[in-house]
Motif scaffolding. Structure first.
Motif, short mmCIF file in Angstrom:
data_model
loop_
_atom_site.label_atom_id
_atom_site.label_comp_id
_atom_site.label_asym_id
_atom_site.label_seq_id
_atom_site.Cartn_x
_atom_site.Cartn_y
_atom_site.Cartn_z
N VAL A 69 0.84 -1.20 0.00
CA VAL A 69 0.00 0.00 0.00
C VAL A 69 0.88 1.26 0.00
CG1 VAL A 69 -1.67 1.33 1.34
CG2 VAL A 69 -1.96 -1.14 1.09
N ASP A 70 1.95 1.25 0.79
CA ASP A 70 2.88 2.39 0.79
C ASP A 70 3.50 2.57 -0.59
OD1 ASP A 70 2.41 2.90 3.45
OD2 ASP A 70 4.11 1.71 4.15
N PHE A 71 3.87 1.48 -1.21
CA PHE A 71 4.42 1.51 -2.57
C PHE A 71 3.42 2.17 -3.53
CE2 PHE A 71 5.02 -0.12 -6.79
CZ PHE A 71 6.37 -0.42 -6.95
N GLU A 72 2.18 1.75 -3.44
CA GLU A 72 1.14 2.28 -4.34
C GLU A 72 0.90 3.77 -4.08
OE1 GLU A 72 -2.08 -0.26 -3.41
OE2 GLU A 72 -1.16 -2.05 -4.31
N ILE A 73 0.92 4.17 -2.81
CA ILE A 73 0.72 5.59 -2.48
C ILE A 73 1.84 6.43 -3.09
CG2 ILE A 73 0.76 7.26 -0.59
CD1 ILE A 73 -0.69 5.16 1.12
N LEU A 74 3.08 5.98 -2.93
CA LEU A 74 4.21 6.71 -3.50
C LEU A 74 4.11 6.74 -5.02
CD1 LEU A 74 6.92 8.13 -3.41
CD2 LEU A 74 8.02 5.89 -3.21
N ARG A 75 3.85 5.61 -5.63
CA ARG A 75 3.74 5.54 -7.09
C ARG A 75 2.66 6.48 -7.62
NH1 ARG A 75 0.97 0.31 -8.62
NH2 ARG A 75 -0.76 1.63 -7.91
N ASP A 76 1.49 6.44 -7.01
CA ASP A 76 0.37 7.26 -7.51
C ASP A 76 0.59 8.74 -7.24
OD1 ASP A 76 -0.70 4.88 -8.29
OD2 ASP A 76 -2.22 4.78 -6.72
N SER A 77 1.26 9.06 -6.12
CA SER A 77 1.58 10.45 -5.84
C SER A 77 2.55 11.01 -6.88
CB SER A 77 2.19 10.57 -4.44
OG SER A 77 2.58 11.90 -4.18
N LEU A 78 3.53 10.21 -7.25
CA LEU A 78 4.48 10.63 -8.29
C LEU A 78 3.78 10.80 -9.63
CD1 LEU A 78 7.41 8.23 -7.34
CD2 LEU A 78 7.44 10.72 -7.13
N LYS A 79 2.88 9.90 -9.94
CA LYS A 79 2.12 10.01 -11.19
C LYS A 79 1.30 11.30 -11.22
CE LYS A 79 1.51 5.12 -12.44
NZ LYS A 79 0.49 4.04 -12.62
N LEU A 80 0.67 11.61 -10.09
CA LEU A 80 -0.13 12.83 -10.01
C LEU A 80 0.74 14.07 -10.18
CD1 LEU A 80 -2.74 14.38 -9.49
CD2 LEU A 80 -2.32 14.12 -7.04
N ASP A 81 1.88 14.09 -9.48
CA ASP A 81 2.78 15.25 -9.59
C ASP A 81 3.23 15.45 -11.03
OD1 ASP A 81 2.61 15.73 -6.91
OD2 ASP A 81 4.54 14.81 -6.39
N LEU A 82 3.57 14.37 -11.70
CA LEU A 82 4.03 14.47 -13.08
C LEU A 82 2.90 14.91 -13.99
CD1 LEU A 82 6.60 14.02 -14.71
CD2 LEU A 82 5.84 11.67 -15.14
N TRP A 83 1.71 14.40 -13.76
CA TRP A 83 0.57 14.79 -14.58
C TRP A 83 0.25 16.27 -14.41
CZ3 TRP A 83 -4.33 16.75 -13.71
CH2 TRP A 83 -5.21 16.67 -14.80
N LEU A 84 0.30 16.75 -13.17
CA LEU A 84 0.04 18.16 -12.93
C LEU A 84 1.08 19.04 -13.62
CD1 LEU A 84 -0.96 18.06 -9.16
CD2 LEU A 84 -2.46 18.60 -11.08
N ASP A 85 2.36 18.63 -13.52
CA ASP A 85 3.42 19.41 -14.15
C ASP A 85 3.21 19.50 -15.66
OD1 ASP A 85 4.73 19.99 -11.83
OD2 ASP A 85 6.26 18.44 -12.04
N GLU A 86 2.78 18.40 -16.26
CA GLU A 86 2.68 18.34 -17.72
C GLU A 86 1.35 18.86 -18.24
OE1 GLU A 86 3.42 14.24 -18.51
OE2 GLU A 86 5.62 14.43 -18.32
N THR A 87 0.29 18.74 -17.45
CA THR A 87 -1.05 19.08 -17.94
C THR A 87 -1.53 20.43 -17.41
OG1 THR A 87 -1.58 16.72 -18.01
CG2 THR A 87 -3.42 18.27 -18.16
N GLU A 88 -1.52 20.58 -16.11
CA GLU A 88 -2.00 21.83 -15.52
C GLU A 88 -0.94 22.93 -15.56
OE1 GLU A 88 -3.09 22.00 -11.29
OE2 GLU A 88 -5.03 22.72 -11.97
N GLN A 89 0.33 22.54 -15.51
CA GLN A 89 1.46 23.47 -15.58
C GLN A 89 1.27 24.65 -14.60
OE1 GLN A 89 1.24 24.25 -19.86
NE2 GLN A 89 2.98 22.91 -20.18
N PRO A 90 1.20 24.34 -13.31
CA PRO A 90 0.89 25.38 -12.32
C PRO A 90 1.90 26.51 -12.29
CG PRO A 90 1.66 23.37 -11.26
CD PRO A 90 1.42 23.03 -12.68
N TRP A 91 3.16 26.24 -12.55
CA TRP A 91 4.17 27.29 -12.48
C TRP A 91 3.98 28.33 -13.57
CZ3 TRP A 91 6.62 27.29 -8.04
CH2 TRP A 91 6.75 26.08 -7.34
#
Length: 214
Positions: A69-91
């Motif tokens: 479960v910890d593995f999955e949390i880390l994996r999915d959090s990284l996926k979300l961060d990458l998706w936000l960087d590439e799609t929403e481009q908050p910066w």
């Protein structure tokens, strides 16, 4: 898994000192996030590289269910961060981020840190001196944010100016470092006033994108 995660945190904290402070890692308290284009790319590269290496260096099948479960949390959090960087481009699309960093960098230390008071003041002053560079990078990064975000940032920036004009003095109090703190605050105030002009006169007319991402 634990060793892998600790190494990721160490690498992440060096790129995100504010996150380190919020999570109780105080080795980076005198530093402020570098938000230049190259530094932001290094953040994305770290996320991408960590996501790729996770299944290579940690055997999911050999983990206990709790660790899976910890593995999955880390994996999915990284996926979300990458998706936000590439799609929403908050910066590029959210000027509120920079205004928040410009004040939280000092406020978090002076009101929430458990480090000795004089240590917190010294680190806060070091960060305040980096605020002008932070705001310069923001002006290079921002493109066509949603209008509502820019309008909110305009109001927040006024509050940031007021924080450095009045509240910071109260938080530092009669510390021997108060003179240095006031000098650093003057530089931050000047930079924030320049940011106010940028937000109102340059960015607001360009703020035409939709805050909805679809």
């Amino acid at each position: 898994l634990e060793a892998f995660f600790k190494q990721y945190l160490e690498d992440d904290f060096q790129l995100s000192p504010m996150r380190a402070t919020r999570l109780g890692a105080h080795r980076f308290d005198a530093q402020l996030d570098d938000v230049s284009a190259k530094a932001l790319e290094r953040r994305s590269d770290l996320t991408r590289r960590t996501l790729e290496q996770l299944p290579q260096k940690v055997d999911y099948q050999k983990l206990s269910r709790d660790s899976q479960v910890d593995f999955e949390i880390l994996r999915d959090s990284l996926k979300l961060d990458l998706w936000l960087d590439e799609t929403e481009q908050p910066w590029q699309n959210d000027p509120r981020i920079y205004t928040g960093l410009a004040t939280d960098c000092a406020y978090a230390l002076l009101t929430q840190s458990t480090q000795p008071r004089e240590t917190n003041i010294r680190n806060a002053i070091a960060r305040i001196k980096l605020v002008p560079a932070l705001l310069r990078s923001s002006r290079e990064n921002l493109r066509r944010p949603p209008r509502i975000r820019t309008e909110t940032a305009i109001q927040q920036n006024k509050g940031a100016i007021a924080f450095y004009e009045t509240e910071l003095r109260r938080l530092i109090g009669d510390s021997p470092q108060r003179g240095e703190g006031q000098a650093a605050a003057k530089g931050a105030i000047q930079a924030l006033r320049q940011q106010q002009v940028f937000l109102e006169d340059q960015l607001l007319p360009l703020s035409t994108s939709d805050w909805r991402i679809g």
